[in-house]
Design an enzyme around this catalytic site. Structure first.
Site, PDB file in Angstrom:
ATOM      1  CG  ASP A  83      70.821  34.791 -13.395  1.00  0.00           C
ATOM      2  OD1 ASP A  83      71.451  35.157 -12.385  1.00  0.00           O
ATOM      3  OD2 ASP A  83      71.375  34.490 -14.475  1.00  0.00           O
ATOM      4  N   GLY A  86      74.258  36.930 -14.344  1.00  0.00           N
ATOM      5  CA  GLY A  86      73.717  38.063 -13.597  1.00  0.00           C
ATOM      6  C   GLY A  86      74.321  38.186 -12.214  1.00  0.00           C
ATOM      7  CG  LEU A  87      74.352  35.843  -7.954  1.00  0.00           C
ATOM      8  CD1 LEU A  87      73.357  36.908  -7.511  1.00  0.00           C
ATOM      9  CD2 LEU A  87      73.907  34.480  -7.432  1.00  0.00           C
TER      10      LEU A  87
END
Ligand code: SF4
Lengths: 431, 510
Positions: B281, B416-417
């Site tokens: 991530d 990140g996601l």
């Protein structure tokens, strides 16, 4: 270092049989200096800039007092005096000219520049009135340059506003001879409060109303023998004197806090302007009733509660009067940095008998008294609030009374709530 | 004269107050006018202290000048000595009293008080808060430390260290002391004295018992440590354990000097931070451009963490305390940036604007600048605000400090996601990017200063290009606009159309 005197009861010039005793003290004072006023004055006067000529301490004070109100570039700054200036390696006046140049180049929209004196500038006898004159003649066409003192050796907290407004009075144009009566409301009020008052005066039929300070200093009101003025703030003794020197007359009134104070304040204007009594009552009644209803919410909680004011803003006496007369609180000690007897002549007799009024400060002794009195609420500065809370005493920050809208009918409920909230909080907390 | 709006440091007597307030059994009589009492609120409001700072101000007024200011001062000293019964008394002058030259040292001495008196000379027109704190602490140590004390023979006892520098109003000092003490205990090392925080003058007397001085905050403890090194021969450790790498280096250095085995600590107390940083991530953190500004110690430590432990790219680095300019220059050279050494916040603001970073690590001052620009920010250094004194344990030092730093620096960034989802859904009619991402305060989006203001004389945008620009996620839109405009100007284009937009994107692609 402290002289503690119990003065003979002051002559309040009124029927009160036992006027309050005043305790005068000298010692450590825990109050801001007059520079602090810049924090609200620069918000009010939108075309003005305040340049403090002082030390790093002065800059740090402004920053700390302004707290979270950090703007990109506020309309105030400090010209910090440095070693070079003191050692004579640089001429202070040349340096000041350079800085003002730099500033006005960056902020061409400034119409009035205040050079604000501080303790260091006064101790080294830097003549700011001379500097202001010089700079004014250079920039006067575009930017007027004035000066006043906000120093801690000359002014206490709100006296800074007094000094600033007093410096504006000579700039007010003369009113034409034989012109109609003019009303002047004196003291920096939040715009929303100012507008409420102007609406009320309009409904009363008083149309010629101006404010000092004006929101834009470029249009200062005129003053003359036909000017009648109402002080909106109790700390404006110098300004009042300067206005009187220009022929204006002060209207005696309670200060516009709470339903009663506001009514009395408006009535003083109504009488001076020959407003019909019935009409006055009709105009004032709705606001007055709203104020009473709003205050009633806090009455239950505040009634019978004992309150002490530590000296701070000179708002202490009128606020104690409001709290005792309209909320049935019991003032224990009402401390004020300076007791302006003339301006307080209407207020003082309305305090309950036996109220201890103190003028000046000897901090440690005063705190000893607070600990002995154990009032339900102590109104004090930010440096003292948490320490007193930790001793189990509820407090209210005095500075909020200067920064928030508290004048007039529509704010009366908020004002009462400011005092009720700490007590309510105390009651709800279970930690 | 110097024009100042906001300042990073207060006057030097505020530094002295920080030392006096941190300690126990000390009282400070400050010759100063009434307005200077504002400094109390720094401690009672910002740090939420439940006691008044142990400071008596003389609060002389204009009418006292030239008459009895000296007498006022003497009375105040006498009264304070009686009322507070301090173990040691500090006397000094603020900027105004410095000008009237009442000689606090001589006046205090003449009173023949029952406790040691430390007279402070803090030149207000030359020096600032950190220097004042360092000087005050050094003077106290010099006057109070018992020079005849030596460490006991090493056999049969654990090594002893002093922790020097923690102070009142310090950025996370309270928690750093806990963390470092725990770290040392794991290594089998005891703390003799933490100072100034929580130390009494009696504690300062015993400084000589320790084998080593650990300088946690060189800005405040550095001078005293230098003196102890010379006068008592105590070696000092100056590696500041902020970040995983620095903490490991610190452990090895302490272990070397104290002759203990470092691996016990390294094995027992690993940080989660390295794995959090390596996990996928965090890939999106790579090369994020970060601007760092604060006191030199915290800024330099932050730069190392940013570069080595989070994989950021440093696009600006600086400090406000000139006393540490040398250290700052060396660090900046290492990361290939120009060091910004200034106490003019407007210069810092200009530098941030020019660098257009994706993250700002700074003081409360930079937090406000970043907020106006709509750039994420985390606070790493004094000057502090009330929110820098969290209720929870929140150190910067040691392995737990590294965990805290990971969270507080990465949290303001789009995760990140989330970044991925924003890109995926930005054309969805139900998705309004003007609402901003969940991690940013709505306000930051409401004032998109960084995006607005097309300067006059700039190359105009076609309507079509403007529409295209609006499809770029809001958190990079400002940068895209600036880059495109800069590119168009550089290329001498007369208008910005879609082609210009994408030419610029290609040009700036990293
Ligand atoms: S008291 Fe004097 S020196 Fe202190 S901040 Fe106010 S003007 Fe400046």
């Amino acid at each position: 270092m402290t002289v503690e005197t119990r003065l003979a009861p002051l002559d309040a010039g009124c029927a009160n049989p036992a006027p309050p005793v005043v305790l005068r003290e000298r010692g450590q004072r825990e109050v801001f200096c007059g520079l602090t006023g810049i924090v609200w004055l620069h918000r009010k006067m939108q075309d003005a800039f305040f340049l403090v000529v002082g030390s790093r301490t002065c800059a740090h004070l402004l920053q700390s007092a302004a707290g979270v109100m950090i703007f990109a570039e506020p309309r105030f700054a400090t010209a910090i005096i440095e070693e070079r200036d003191l050692a004579g390696m640089a001429d202070c006046h040349d340096e000041l000219d350079r800085i003002v140049h730099q500033l006005l180049e960056r902020r061409p929209e400034i119409r009035t520049l205040f050079l604000v004196g501080s303790c260091p500038s006064e101790v080294i006898k830097l003549d700011l009135s001379k500097a202001a004159q010089r700079l004014d003649s250079r920039f006067g066409g575009r930017t007027r340059v004035l000066n006043y003192s906000g120093s801690g050796i000359e002014t206490t907290f709100t006296e800074g506003e007094d000094a600033c407004l007093a410096a504006l009075v000579p700039e007010m144009p003369p009113a034409e001879l034989g012109s109609a009566l003019q009303l002047l409301v004196v003291g920096a009020l939040p715009d929303v409060v100012e507008d409420q008052f102007l609406r009320l005066f309009g409904e009363l039929g008083i149309d010629a109303v101006r404010c000092l300070p004006a929101r834009r200093l470029a249009d200062l009101p005129a003053v003359g023998a036909n000017t009648r003025f109402l002080l909106a703030q109790p700390f404006l003794g110098e300004t009042a004197r300067a206005l009187e020197d220009r022929g204006a007359r002060r209207l005696e009134a309670l200060f516009p806090f709470g339903a009663e104070g506001t009514t009395d304040w408006l009535r003083a204007a109504a009488e001076a302007f020959g407003v019909d009594r019935m009409h006055f009552n009709r105009v004032v009644a709705p606001g007055r009733e709203r104020a009473k209803r709003a205050i009633a919410h806090s009455h239950e909680r505040l009634r019978g509660k004992r309150i002490t004011f530590l000296p701070d803003s000179q708002l202490e006496v009128p606020l104690a009067r409001f709290l005792s007369n309209e909320l049935d609180m019991v003032p224990v000690e009402v401390g004020t940095p300076y007791l302006h007897r003339e301006l307080m002549a209407r207020e003082l007799p309305l305090l309950p008998q036996g109220t201890r009024i103190s003028e000046g400060q000897h901090l440690d002794r005063q705190l000893d008294r607070v600990r002995a009195d154990r009032p339900d609420l102590t109104v004090c500065g930010l440096g003292l609030a948490n320490p007193l809370e930790a001793e189990g005493l509820s407090t209210k920050w005095a500075i909020e009374l200067v920064f928030s809208p508290i004048h007039g009918f529509e704010q009366a409920g908020d004002l009462a709530e400011l005092f009720a909230r700490p007590l309510r909080r105390r009651d709800v907390l279970r930690v | 004269m110097q024009l100042a709006v906001w300042t990073y440091e207060g006057p030097p007597h505020v530094g002295a107050m920080r030392v006096a307030t941190a300690m126990k059994g000390v009282h400070y009589v400050l010759h100063a006018p009434q307005g200077d009492t504002y400094a109390d609120l720094l401690f009672t409001m910002i740090e939420r202290r439940d006691r008044r700072p142990p400071v008596t101000y003389t609060t002389f007024q204009a009418r006292d000048l030239g008459k009895d200011t000296a007498e006022l001062l003497q009375d105040a000293i006498r009264e304070a000595a009686v009322r507070f019964e301090p173990q040691a008394l500090l006397v000094g002058a603020s900027c105004t009293a410095e000008l009237i030259q009442d000689d606090p040292a001589g006046l205090a001495e003449a009173l023949d008080l029952p406790c040691p008196v430390i007279a402070l000379e803090l030149p207000s027109y030359q020096r600032k808060e950190n220097w004042g704190a360092a000087e005050t602490f050094y003077r106290m140590v010099r006057q109070l430390a018992d020079k005849s004390l030596k460490p006991a023979p090493r056999e049969g006892r654990r090594p002893l260290v002093n922790l020097l520098g923690p102070c009142a109003l310090g950025f996370r000092h309270r928690d750093d002391v806990v963390e470092v003490t725990r770290l040392l205990a794991t290594m089998g090392i005891d703390v003799n004295c933490v100072a100034p925080l929580q130390a009494s003058p009696a504690d300062l007397r015993t400084l000589g018992r320790a084998d080593i001085n650990v300088v946690l905050y060189p800005e405040i403890g550095g001078e005293a440590a230098r003196w102890l090194e010379q006068a008592l021969g105590q070696p000092a450790i100056r590696t500041v354990p902020i970040g995983v790498g620095a903490t490991r280096a610190f452990i090895e250095e302490v272990a070397g000097l104290a002759a203990v085995d470092p691996w016990s600590a390294l094995d027992a107390l690993e940080s989660r931070m390295p794995w959090w940083s390596r996990s996928v991530d965090s890939t999106y953190l790579t090369g994020k451009r970060v601007f760092i500004f604060g006191d030199a110690t915290h800024a330099i430590a932050a730069a190392r963490i940013a570069a080595e432990e989070l994989g950021f790219a440093i696009c600006g680095l600086g400090c406000y305390n000139r006393e540490f300019a040398r250290e700052m220059r060396a660090a900046a050279a290492q990361y290939g940036v120009e060091p910004l050494i200034t106490d003019d916040h407007l210069a810092v603001e200009d530098a941030i604007r020019a660098a257009s970073p994706e993250l700002v690590l700074g003081t409360q001052m930079e937090r406000h600048i970043a907020k106006r620009f709509g750039i994420p920010c985390a606070v790493i250094s004094s000057p502090v605000h009330v929110q820098d004194f969290p209720a929870r344990h929140s150190p910067q030092m040691g392995f737990e400090g590294a965990n805290v730093i990971f969270d507080t620096w990465v949290h303001p960034l789009v995760m990140g996601l989330e970044e991925h989802l924003l890109t995926m859904f930005r054309d969805d009619f139900e998705f309004s990017d003007s609402a901003g991402a969940s991690h940013l305060h709505a306000q930051a989006v409401a004032e998109p200063v960084a995006e607005a203001s097309t300067p006059e004389g700039a190359v105009p945008w076609t309507e079509e290009a403007e529409r295209e620009l609006r499809k770029v996620p809001f958190f990079v839109r400002g940068k895209a606009r600036r880059n495109t405009e800069g590119f168009a100007a550089m290329q001498g284009r007369t208008q910005i159309d879609i082609t210009t937009l994408y030419d610029a994107k290609a040009h700036y692609a990293r």
